[in-house]
Design an enzyme around this catalytic site. Structure first.
Site, short mmCIF file in Angstrom:
data_model
loop_
_atom_site.label_atom_id
_atom_site.label_comp_id
_atom_site.label_asym_id
_atom_site.label_seq_id
_atom_site.Cartn_x
_atom_site.Cartn_y
_atom_site.Cartn_z
N HIS A 306 94.77 38.40 20.81
CA HIS A 306 94.35 39.36 21.82
C HIS A 306 95.22 39.16 23.05
O HIS A 306 95.26 38.07 23.61
CB HIS A 306 92.87 39.11 22.17
CG HIS A 306 92.25 40.14 23.07
ND1 HIS A 306 92.66 40.35 24.36
CD2 HIS A 306 91.24 41.02 22.85
CE1 HIS A 306 91.93 41.31 24.90
NE2 HIS A 306 91.06 41.73 24.00
N HIS A 349 87.06 32.96 29.38
CA HIS A 349 88.12 32.46 30.25
C HIS A 349 87.63 32.25 31.68
O HIS A 349 86.59 32.77 32.09
CB HIS A 349 89.33 33.39 30.24
CG HIS A 349 89.10 34.75 30.85
ND1 HIS A 349 88.30 35.70 30.28
CD2 HIS A 349 89.61 35.31 31.97
CE1 HIS A 349 88.32 36.80 31.00
NE2 HIS A 349 89.09 36.59 32.05
N GLU A 355 87.54 39.38 39.47
CA GLU A 355 87.46 40.61 38.67
C GLU A 355 86.17 41.37 38.96
O GLU A 355 85.08 40.90 38.66
CB GLU A 355 87.51 40.26 37.18
CG GLU A 355 88.74 39.45 36.76
CD GLU A 355 88.67 38.99 35.32
OE1 GLU A 355 87.68 39.34 34.63
OE2 GLU A 355 89.59 38.29 34.88
N TYR A 364 81.13 48.96 26.76
CA TYR A 364 82.22 48.00 26.86
C TYR A 364 82.06 46.96 25.74
O TYR A 364 80.97 46.42 25.54
CB TYR A 364 82.18 47.32 28.23
CG TYR A 364 83.26 46.29 28.46
CD1 TYR A 364 84.60 46.64 28.36
CD2 TYR A 364 82.93 44.98 28.78
CE1 TYR A 364 85.60 45.70 28.57
CE2 TYR A 364 83.92 44.03 29.00
CZ TYR A 364 85.25 44.40 28.89
OH TYR A 364 86.23 43.46 29.10
N HIS A 379 83.01 38.88 38.47
CA HIS A 379 83.28 37.51 38.06
C HIS A 379 84.37 36.99 38.99
O HIS A 379 85.55 37.36 38.85
CB HIS A 379 83.71 37.46 36.59
CG HIS A 379 82.71 38.07 35.67
ND1 HIS A 379 82.98 39.18 34.91
CD2 HIS A 379 81.42 37.75 35.41
CE1 HIS A 379 81.91 39.50 34.20
NE2 HIS A 379 80.95 38.64 34.49
N HIS A 385 83.51 33.41 32.29
CA HIS A 385 82.83 34.60 31.78
C HIS A 385 83.44 34.96 30.43
O HIS A 385 84.43 34.38 30.00
CB HIS A 385 82.91 35.77 32.76
CG HIS A 385 84.30 36.12 33.20
ND1 HIS A 385 85.01 35.36 34.09
CD2 HIS A 385 85.11 37.15 32.86
CE1 HIS A 385 86.20 35.90 34.30
NE2 HIS A 385 86.29 36.99 33.55
#
Length: 453
Positions: A306, A349, A355, A364, A379, A385
Protein backbone atom coordinates in the site's frame (compact mmCIF):
# COMPACT_ATOMS: atom_id res chain seq x y z
CA UNK A 1 -16.67 39.96 -28.44
CA UNK A 2 -20.18 40.10 -27.00
CA UNK A 3 -21.37 40.33 -23.44
CA UNK A 4 -24.03 38.50 -21.51
CA UNK A 5 -26.13 39.94 -18.68
CA UNK A 6 -27.39 37.13 -16.46
CA UNK A 7 -29.97 36.93 -13.70
CA UNK A 8 -27.38 37.44 -10.95
CA UNK A 9 -26.90 41.05 -12.12
CA UNK A 10 -23.31 40.81 -13.34
CA UNK A 11 -22.21 41.48 -16.90
CA UNK A 12 -20.00 38.60 -17.95
CA UNK A 13 -17.70 37.97 -20.88
CA UNK A 14 -19.27 35.75 -23.51
CA UNK A 15 -16.18 34.44 -25.27
CA UNK A 16 -14.81 31.12 -26.41
CA UNK A 17 -12.23 30.44 -23.70
CA UNK A 18 -12.37 26.65 -23.63
CA UNK A 19 -14.84 23.81 -23.62
CA UNK A 20 -16.52 24.87 -20.35
CA UNK A 21 -18.81 27.87 -20.73
CA UNK A 22 -17.78 30.81 -18.55
CA UNK A 23 -14.38 29.40 -17.57
CA UNK A 24 -10.80 29.26 -18.84
CA UNK A 25 -8.83 26.02 -18.35
CA UNK A 26 -5.45 25.67 -16.64
CA UNK A 27 -3.69 25.96 -13.29
CA UNK A 28 -1.51 29.02 -12.66
CA UNK A 29 -1.85 30.16 -16.27
CA UNK A 30 -1.50 33.74 -17.38
CA UNK A 31 -5.07 34.50 -18.43
CA UNK A 32 -6.68 37.49 -20.10
CA UNK A 33 -10.40 38.23 -20.33
CA UNK A 34 -12.68 41.22 -20.83
CA UNK A 35 -16.40 41.65 -20.26
CA UNK A 36 -16.59 44.64 -22.64
CA UNK A 37 -14.82 44.68 -26.02
CA UNK A 38 -11.54 46.58 -26.00
CA UNK A 39 -11.48 47.07 -22.24
CA UNK A 40 -8.19 45.19 -21.89
CA UNK A 41 -5.11 47.19 -22.94
CA UNK A 42 -2.80 45.44 -25.38
CA UNK A 43 0.97 45.51 -25.19
CA UNK A 44 1.09 47.40 -21.88
CA UNK A 45 -0.38 47.33 -18.39
CA UNK A 46 -0.95 50.93 -17.34
CA UNK A 47 -1.90 53.26 -20.20
CA UNK A 48 -2.19 56.97 -19.57
CA UNK A 49 -5.94 56.64 -20.09
CA UNK A 50 -7.86 53.35 -20.07
CA UNK A 51 -10.80 52.59 -22.31
CA UNK A 52 -14.30 53.16 -20.87
CA UNK A 53 -12.81 55.48 -18.22
CA UNK A 54 -11.53 52.48 -16.24
CA UNK A 55 -8.74 52.52 -13.65
CA UNK A 56 -5.72 50.23 -13.97
CA UNK A 57 -4.73 48.47 -10.76
CA UNK A 58 -2.44 45.57 -9.89
CA UNK A 59 -3.35 42.89 -7.34
CA UNK A 60 -0.17 41.19 -6.13
CA UNK A 61 -0.24 37.71 -4.62
CA UNK A 62 3.51 37.50 -4.02
CA UNK A 63 6.33 39.90 -3.32
CA UNK A 64 7.36 41.94 -6.37
CA UNK A 65 10.73 40.22 -6.38
CA UNK A 66 9.52 36.61 -6.08
CA UNK A 67 11.19 34.25 -8.62
CA UNK A 68 9.53 34.38 -12.00
CA UNK A 69 8.01 30.90 -11.75
CA UNK A 70 6.42 31.82 -8.40
CA UNK A 71 5.58 35.47 -9.06
CA UNK A 72 1.83 36.06 -9.11
CA UNK A 73 -0.08 39.19 -9.96
CA UNK A 74 -3.14 40.29 -11.90
CA UNK A 75 -3.80 43.59 -13.63
CA UNK A 76 -7.40 44.75 -13.14
CA UNK A 77 -9.27 47.38 -15.14
CA UNK A 78 -12.06 48.54 -12.90
CA UNK A 79 -14.77 51.16 -12.60
CA UNK A 80 -13.32 52.53 -9.35
CA UNK A 81 -9.90 51.85 -7.82
CA UNK A 82 -10.10 49.62 -4.78
CA UNK A 83 -9.20 52.51 -2.46
CA UNK A 84 -12.83 53.53 -3.07
CA UNK A 85 -14.00 50.09 -1.95
CA UNK A 86 -13.08 50.74 1.67
CA UNK A 87 -13.77 53.58 4.06
CA UNK A 88 -13.19 53.89 7.80
CA UNK A 89 -12.83 50.52 9.52
CA UNK A 90 -14.57 49.31 12.66
CA UNK A 91 -13.80 46.14 14.58
CA UNK A 92 -16.53 43.50 14.63
CA UNK A 93 -16.77 40.12 16.30
CA UNK A 94 -16.99 36.77 14.56
CA UNK A 95 -16.96 34.58 17.66
CA UNK A 96 -16.88 31.24 15.84
CA UNK A 97 -14.15 32.07 13.31
CA UNK A 98 -10.79 31.64 15.06
CA UNK A 99 -7.20 32.11 13.92
CA UNK A 100 -3.94 30.60 15.11
CA UNK A 101 -2.53 30.78 17.65
CA UNK A 102 -5.72 29.86 19.47
CA UNK A 103 -4.70 27.54 22.30
CA UNK A 104 -6.93 27.00 25.31
CA UNK A 105 -4.85 25.24 28.00
CA UNK A 106 -8.01 23.62 29.33
CA UNK A 107 -8.87 22.06 25.96
CA UNK A 108 -7.15 18.76 25.24
CA UNK A 109 -6.02 18.46 21.61
CA UNK A 110 -4.00 15.30 22.23
CA UNK A 111 -5.92 12.22 21.20
CA UNK A 112 -8.02 10.75 18.43
CA UNK A 113 -11.18 12.72 17.67
CA UNK A 114 -14.16 12.25 15.40
CA UNK A 115 -17.30 14.35 14.91
CA UNK A 116 -20.73 13.76 13.45
CA UNK A 117 -21.87 16.37 10.92
CA UNK A 118 -22.47 19.78 12.48
CA UNK A 119 -26.25 20.23 12.12
CA UNK A 120 -28.04 23.21 10.66
CA UNK A 121 -29.94 25.38 13.12
CA UNK A 122 -32.66 27.99 12.78
CA UNK A 123 -30.26 30.94 12.62
CA UNK A 124 -29.85 32.78 9.31
CA UNK A 125 -26.17 32.36 8.42
CA UNK A 126 -24.01 33.56 5.53
CA UNK A 127 -20.66 32.19 4.40
CA UNK A 128 -18.95 34.52 6.88
CA UNK A 129 -21.24 34.31 9.91
CA UNK A 130 -21.74 30.57 9.37
CA UNK A 131 -18.03 29.72 9.62
CA UNK A 132 -17.22 27.39 12.54
CA UNK A 133 -13.53 26.84 13.23
CA UNK A 134 -12.59 23.32 14.29
CA UNK A 135 -8.79 23.51 14.54
CA UNK A 136 -5.98 26.03 14.21
CA UNK A 137 -2.28 25.48 13.59
CA UNK A 138 0.75 27.73 13.32
CA UNK A 139 0.47 31.53 13.49
CA UNK A 140 -1.57 33.79 11.25
CA UNK A 141 0.71 36.76 11.99
CA UNK A 142 3.88 35.03 10.83
CA UNK A 143 1.97 33.49 7.89
CA UNK A 144 2.58 29.84 8.65
CA UNK A 145 0.05 27.10 9.29
CA UNK A 146 -3.67 26.87 8.75
CA UNK A 147 -7.14 26.62 10.23
CA UNK A 148 -9.88 24.13 9.38
CA UNK A 149 -13.52 25.13 9.40
CA UNK A 150 -17.03 23.90 8.83
CA UNK A 151 -19.38 26.34 7.10
CA UNK A 152 -23.16 26.38 7.53
CA UNK A 153 -25.09 28.63 5.12
CA UNK A 154 -28.80 29.35 5.05
CA UNK A 155 -28.87 32.71 3.23
CA UNK A 156 -27.03 34.58 0.53
CA UNK A 157 -24.84 37.61 1.17
CA UNK A 158 -26.81 40.65 0.00
CA UNK A 159 -24.93 43.92 -0.54
CA UNK A 160 -22.23 42.33 1.57
CA UNK A 161 -18.72 41.33 0.53
CA UNK A 162 -15.70 39.71 2.15
CA UNK A 163 -12.01 39.26 1.71
CA UNK A 164 -9.25 37.76 3.81
CA UNK A 165 -5.94 39.58 4.05
CA UNK A 166 -4.70 36.65 6.16
CA UNK A 167 -5.17 33.65 3.98
CA UNK A 168 -6.05 31.72 0.89
CA UNK A 169 -9.30 29.75 1.25
CA UNK A 170 -9.82 26.22 -0.06
CA UNK A 171 -13.57 25.49 -0.09
CA UNK A 172 -14.85 21.88 -0.12
CA UNK A 173 -18.69 21.68 -0.38
CA UNK A 174 -20.44 18.70 1.16
CA UNK A 175 -24.07 19.66 0.56
CA UNK A 176 -25.74 22.53 -1.28
CA UNK A 177 -24.57 24.54 -4.28
CA UNK A 178 -22.94 27.95 -3.98
CA UNK A 179 -22.16 30.87 -6.29
CA UNK A 180 -18.98 32.83 -5.60
CA UNK A 181 -19.24 36.26 -7.22
CA UNK A 182 -15.63 37.44 -7.16
CA UNK A 183 -13.83 40.51 -8.43
CA UNK A 184 -12.54 38.49 -11.38
CA UNK A 185 -15.61 36.44 -12.25
CA UNK A 186 -18.27 33.97 -11.18
CA UNK A 187 -17.69 30.45 -9.85
CA UNK A 188 -20.61 28.08 -9.39
CA UNK A 189 -19.63 25.33 -6.98
CA UNK A 190 -21.26 22.05 -6.02
CA UNK A 191 -20.32 19.02 -3.91
CA UNK A 192 -17.50 16.97 -5.48
CA UNK A 193 -15.86 20.24 -6.56
CA UNK A 194 -13.47 22.58 -4.74
CA UNK A 195 -12.68 26.27 -5.10
CA UNK A 196 -9.53 28.24 -4.32
CA UNK A 197 -10.06 31.88 -3.32
CA UNK A 198 -6.81 33.88 -3.20
CA UNK A 199 -5.74 36.10 -0.35
CA UNK A 200 -7.03 39.65 -0.79
CA UNK A 201 -9.71 38.90 -3.40
CA UNK A 202 -13.16 40.36 -2.72
CA UNK A 203 -16.16 38.08 -3.16
CA UNK A 204 -19.81 37.53 -2.27
CA UNK A 205 -21.35 34.09 -1.69
CA UNK A 206 -24.88 33.27 -2.80
CA UNK A 207 -26.94 30.13 -2.22
CA UNK A 208 -27.98 28.39 -5.42
CA UNK A 209 -29.78 25.76 -3.35
CA UNK A 210 -29.52 25.12 0.32
CA UNK A 211 -29.00 24.92 3.12
CA UNK A 212 -25.32 24.38 2.41
CA UNK A 213 -22.58 22.78 4.48
CA UNK A 214 -18.94 22.14 3.72
CA UNK A 215 -15.35 22.42 4.79
CA UNK A 216 -12.76 25.17 4.47
CA UNK A 217 -8.99 25.01 4.77
CA UNK A 218 -7.63 28.47 5.56
CA UNK A 219 -4.03 28.60 4.36
CA UNK A 220 -1.85 31.20 6.08
CA UNK A 221 1.34 30.22 4.26
CA UNK A 222 2.57 29.87 0.69
CA UNK A 223 -0.33 29.36 -1.68
CA UNK A 224 -1.51 26.00 -2.93
CA UNK A 225 0.28 24.50 -5.91
CA UNK A 226 0.16 21.22 -7.79
CA UNK A 227 2.55 18.66 -6.32
CA UNK A 228 5.60 17.59 -8.27
CA UNK A 229 4.85 14.20 -9.82
CA UNK A 230 8.42 12.91 -9.83
CA UNK A 231 8.66 9.46 -11.44
CA UNK A 232 4.91 9.52 -12.18
CA UNK A 233 5.72 11.92 -14.99
CA UNK A 234 3.52 14.41 -16.81
CA UNK A 235 0.04 12.93 -16.27
CA UNK A 236 -2.45 11.67 -13.65
CA UNK A 237 -3.32 13.00 -10.19
CA UNK A 238 -4.82 16.48 -10.69
CA UNK A 239 -4.21 17.59 -14.27
CA UNK A 240 -3.81 21.35 -14.82
CA UNK A 241 -6.38 21.54 -17.62
CA UNK A 242 -9.15 20.48 -15.22
CA UNK A 243 -8.81 23.66 -13.13
CA UNK A 244 -11.25 26.33 -14.31
CA UNK A 245 -10.77 30.08 -13.86
CA UNK A 246 -13.80 32.32 -14.51
CA UNK A 247 -14.03 34.82 -17.34
CA UNK A 248 -14.38 38.48 -16.40
CA UNK A 249 -17.65 39.65 -14.87
CA UNK A 250 -18.55 42.93 -13.18
CA UNK A 251 -21.30 44.85 -11.41
CA UNK A 252 -21.96 48.55 -11.95
CA UNK A 253 -24.41 49.03 -9.13
CA UNK A 254 -24.98 51.86 -6.66
CA UNK A 255 -26.14 50.50 -3.32
CA UNK A 256 -25.02 50.78 0.27
CA UNK A 257 -22.66 47.86 0.73
CA UNK A 258 -20.83 46.31 3.64
CA UNK A 259 -17.30 45.00 3.15
CA UNK A 260 -15.93 42.63 5.82
CA UNK A 261 -12.17 42.16 6.03
CA UNK A 262 -10.22 39.56 7.97
CA UNK A 263 -6.80 40.96 8.91
CA UNK A 264 -4.40 39.67 11.57
CA UNK A 265 -7.01 37.22 12.85
CA UNK A 266 -9.46 40.05 13.54
CA UNK A 267 -12.54 41.14 11.63
CA UNK A 268 -13.41 44.63 10.48
CA UNK A 269 -16.24 46.21 8.52
CA UNK A 270 -16.43 49.22 6.27
CA UNK A 271 -19.37 50.71 4.36
CA UNK A 272 -19.38 52.03 0.81
CA UNK A 273 -22.09 53.18 -1.62
CA UNK A 274 -21.51 50.74 -4.50
CA UNK A 275 -20.56 47.18 -5.38
CA UNK A 276 -16.79 46.51 -5.27
CA UNK A 277 -17.11 43.76 -7.90
CA UNK A 278 -16.34 46.19 -10.71
CA UNK A 279 -13.43 44.65 -12.66
CA UNK A 280 -14.42 44.91 -16.34
CA UNK A 281 -11.27 43.25 -17.69
CA UNK A 282 -8.17 41.60 -16.30
CA UNK A 283 -5.05 39.68 -17.16
CA UNK A 284 -2.62 37.79 -14.96
CA UNK A 285 -2.04 34.59 -13.02
CA UNK A 286 -3.49 35.47 -9.58
CA UNK A 287 -7.14 34.45 -9.69
CA UNK A 288 -9.79 32.24 -8.14
CA UNK A 289 -10.44 28.85 -9.69
CA UNK A 290 -12.41 25.66 -9.20
CA UNK A 291 -11.62 21.98 -9.72
CA UNK A 292 -13.85 18.94 -10.16
CA UNK A 293 -12.62 16.21 -7.79
CA UNK A 294 -14.15 13.60 -10.10
CA UNK A 295 -11.38 14.35 -12.59
CA UNK A 296 -8.64 13.37 -10.12
CA UNK A 297 -6.81 10.38 -11.61
CA UNK A 298 -5.47 8.25 -8.74
CA UNK A 299 -2.42 6.05 -9.06
CA UNK A 300 -1.49 3.21 -6.74
CA UNK A 301 0.07 -0.20 -6.25
CA UNK A 302 -0.66 -2.69 -9.04
CA UNK A 303 1.19 -5.67 -7.56
CA UNK A 304 1.71 -5.54 -3.78
CA UNK A 305 1.85 -3.21 -0.76
CA UNK A 306 0.00 0.00 0.00
CA UNK A 307 1.68 3.27 -1.03
CA UNK A 308 1.92 6.27 1.29
CA UNK A 309 -1.25 8.40 1.29
CA UNK A 310 0.82 11.25 -0.21
CA UNK A 311 0.24 9.51 -3.55
CA UNK A 312 -3.29 10.98 -3.41
CA UNK A 313 -2.20 14.64 -3.02
CA UNK A 314 -4.32 17.05 -5.07
CA UNK A 315 -2.73 20.31 -3.90
CA UNK A 316 0.21 21.20 -1.70
CA UNK A 317 1.20 24.43 0.03
CA UNK A 318 4.96 24.23 0.59
CA UNK A 319 6.84 25.16 3.74
CA UNK A 320 10.45 26.22 4.12
CA UNK A 321 11.47 22.56 4.44
CA UNK A 322 11.64 20.75 1.08
CA UNK A 323 9.27 17.80 0.97
CA UNK A 324 7.42 18.81 4.16
CA UNK A 325 4.25 20.72 3.41
CA UNK A 326 2.65 23.57 5.27
CA UNK A 327 -0.58 21.90 4.05
CA UNK A 328 -1.38 18.98 1.78
CA UNK A 329 -4.90 18.51 0.43
CA UNK A 330 -5.31 14.76 -0.13
CA UNK A 331 -8.26 12.99 -1.80
CA UNK A 332 -9.48 9.42 -1.28
CA UNK A 333 -11.96 8.68 -4.05
CA UNK A 334 -13.28 5.68 -6.00
CA UNK A 335 -10.50 3.46 -7.34
CA UNK A 336 -9.52 -0.12 -8.09
CA UNK A 337 -7.78 -2.19 -5.40
CA UNK A 338 -5.69 -4.96 -6.97
CA UNK A 339 -2.60 -5.52 -4.78
CA UNK A 340 -1.80 -9.18 -4.12
CA UNK A 341 -1.07 -10.65 -0.67
CA UNK A 342 -1.55 -7.16 0.75
CA UNK A 343 -3.48 -5.51 3.55
CA UNK A 344 -5.26 -3.02 1.31
CA UNK A 345 -6.70 -0.35 3.65
CA UNK A 346 -4.39 2.27 5.18
CA UNK A 347 -2.01 0.66 7.62
CA UNK A 348 -1.52 1.57 11.29
CA UNK A 349 0.86 4.46 11.69
CA UNK A 350 2.13 7.49 13.58
CA UNK A 351 3.10 10.51 11.53
CA UNK A 352 4.87 13.84 11.98
CA UNK A 353 1.98 15.41 10.06
CA UNK A 354 -1.36 16.23 11.69
CA UNK A 355 -4.29 14.81 9.74
CA UNK A 356 -7.78 16.29 9.70
CA UNK A 357 -10.18 14.28 7.54
CA UNK A 358 -13.63 15.03 6.19
CA UNK A 359 -16.16 12.78 4.47
CA UNK A 360 -17.89 14.23 1.40
CA UNK A 361 -19.96 11.12 0.67
CA UNK A 362 -19.98 7.36 1.06
CA UNK A 363 -17.93 4.98 3.22
CA UNK A 364 -14.23 5.33 4.02
CA UNK A 365 -12.50 1.93 3.78
CA UNK A 366 -10.52 2.22 7.03
CA UNK A 367 -13.59 3.19 9.06
CA UNK A 368 -16.71 1.46 7.68
CA UNK A 369 -18.78 2.64 10.67
CA UNK A 370 -19.04 6.06 12.31
CA UNK A 371 -17.21 8.25 9.77
CA UNK A 372 -20.26 9.59 7.99
CA UNK A 373 -20.75 12.17 5.21
CA UNK A 374 -20.30 15.64 6.66
CA UNK A 375 -18.28 14.25 9.58
CA UNK A 376 -14.67 14.94 10.46
CA UNK A 377 -11.82 13.26 12.32
CA UNK A 378 -8.51 14.49 13.73
CA UNK A 379 -5.34 12.49 14.32
CA UNK A 380 -2.68 14.90 15.50
CA UNK A 381 1.04 14.57 14.94
CA UNK A 382 2.57 11.41 16.44
CA UNK A 383 -0.83 10.10 17.59
CA UNK A 384 -1.33 6.46 16.45
CA UNK A 385 -4.31 5.63 14.29
CA UNK A 386 -5.46 3.18 11.64
CA UNK A 387 -8.24 0.74 10.77
CA UNK A 388 -10.79 -0.29 13.36
CA UNK A 389 -11.38 -3.96 14.16
CA UNK A 390 -14.03 -4.52 11.50
CA UNK A 391 -11.85 -2.98 8.81
CA UNK A 392 -8.81 -4.96 9.97
CA UNK A 393 -10.59 -8.30 10.10
CA UNK A 394 -12.39 -7.69 6.83
CA UNK A 395 -9.23 -6.76 4.95
CA UNK A 396 -7.15 -9.50 6.57
CA UNK A 397 -9.57 -12.21 5.49
CA UNK A 398 -10.82 -10.82 2.18
CA UNK A 399 -10.63 -12.71 -1.06
CA UNK A 400 -7.98 -10.61 -2.80
CA UNK A 401 -9.56 -10.41 -6.19
CA UNK A 402 -9.63 -7.04 -8.00
CA UNK A 403 -12.15 -4.86 -6.19
CA UNK A 404 -13.60 -1.52 -7.20
CA UNK A 405 -13.84 0.74 -4.15
CA UNK A 406 -17.11 2.48 -4.95
CA UNK A 407 -19.22 5.24 -3.38
CA UNK A 408 -16.43 6.94 -1.47
CA UNK A 409 -14.95 10.43 -1.40
CA UNK A 410 -13.07 11.66 1.64
CA UNK A 411 -10.26 14.15 1.96
CA UNK A 412 -7.50 15.19 4.34
CA UNK A 413 -6.10 18.57 5.38
CA UNK A 414 -2.62 17.56 6.48
CA UNK A 415 -0.13 19.97 8.06
CA UNK A 416 3.32 19.84 9.62
CA UNK A 417 1.96 21.74 12.66
CA UNK A 418 -0.09 20.42 15.59
CA UNK A 419 -3.76 21.23 15.15
CA UNK A 420 -5.33 22.70 18.28
CA UNK A 421 -9.03 22.21 18.94
CA UNK A 422 -11.21 25.27 19.29
CA UNK A 423 -13.74 25.49 22.09
CA UNK A 424 -16.44 24.94 19.46
CA UNK A 425 -14.86 21.67 18.34
CA UNK A 426 -14.32 20.49 21.92
CA UNK A 427 -17.59 21.52 23.55
CA UNK A 428 -20.26 22.44 20.96
CA UNK A 429 -19.69 20.33 17.85
CA UNK A 430 -21.12 16.78 17.98
CA UNK A 431 -17.94 14.96 19.00
CA UNK A 432 -18.14 11.16 19.20
CA UNK A 433 -17.00 10.53 22.77
CA UNK A 434 -16.61 6.82 22.12
CA UNK A 435 -14.45 7.15 19.00
CA UNK A 436 -11.25 6.08 20.77
CA UNK A 437 -13.03 2.84 21.70
CA UNK A 438 -13.14 1.73 18.04
CA UNK A 439 -9.70 0.15 18.56
CA UNK A 440 -10.40 -1.34 22.00
CA UNK A 441 -11.50 -4.74 20.68
CA UNK A 442 -8.41 -5.32 18.52
CA UNK A 443 -7.20 -8.69 19.75
CA UNK A 444 -3.82 -9.96 20.77
CA UNK A 445 -3.11 -12.69 18.22
CA UNK A 446 0.48 -13.43 19.22
CA UNK A 447 1.01 -16.73 21.08
CA UNK A 448 4.71 -17.36 20.46
CA UNK A 449 4.20 -19.92 17.73
CA UNK A 450 5.07 -19.33 14.11
CA UNK A 451 2.32 -19.08 11.55
CA UNK A 452 -0.34 -16.78 10.18
CA UNK A 453 -3.03 -16.19 12.80
Amino acid sequence: MTTDRTDHGMTRANSACGTTDGYMPGFGNDFETEALPGALPQGMNSPQKCEYGLYAEQLSGTAFTAPRGQNERTWCYRIRPSVRHVSRFARIEMPYWKSAPNINPDTLSLGQYRWDPVPHGDEALTFVTGMRTMTTAGDVNTQVGMASHIYLITKSMQDEYFYSADSELLVVPQEGRLRFCTELGIIDLEPKEIAILPRGMVFRVELIDGPARGFVCENYGQKFDLPSRGPIGANCLANPRDFKTPVAAFEDREAKSRVIIKWGGQFHETFIDHSPLDVVAWHGNYAACKYDLRTFSPVGAILFDHPDPSIFTVLTAPSGTPGTANIDFVLFRERWMVAENTFRPPWYHKNIMSELMGNIYGIYDAKPEGFVPGGMSLHNMMIPHGPDRDAFEGASNADLKPEFLDNTMSFMFETRFPQHLTDFAAYEAPVQDDYVECWSDLEKKFDGTKGVK
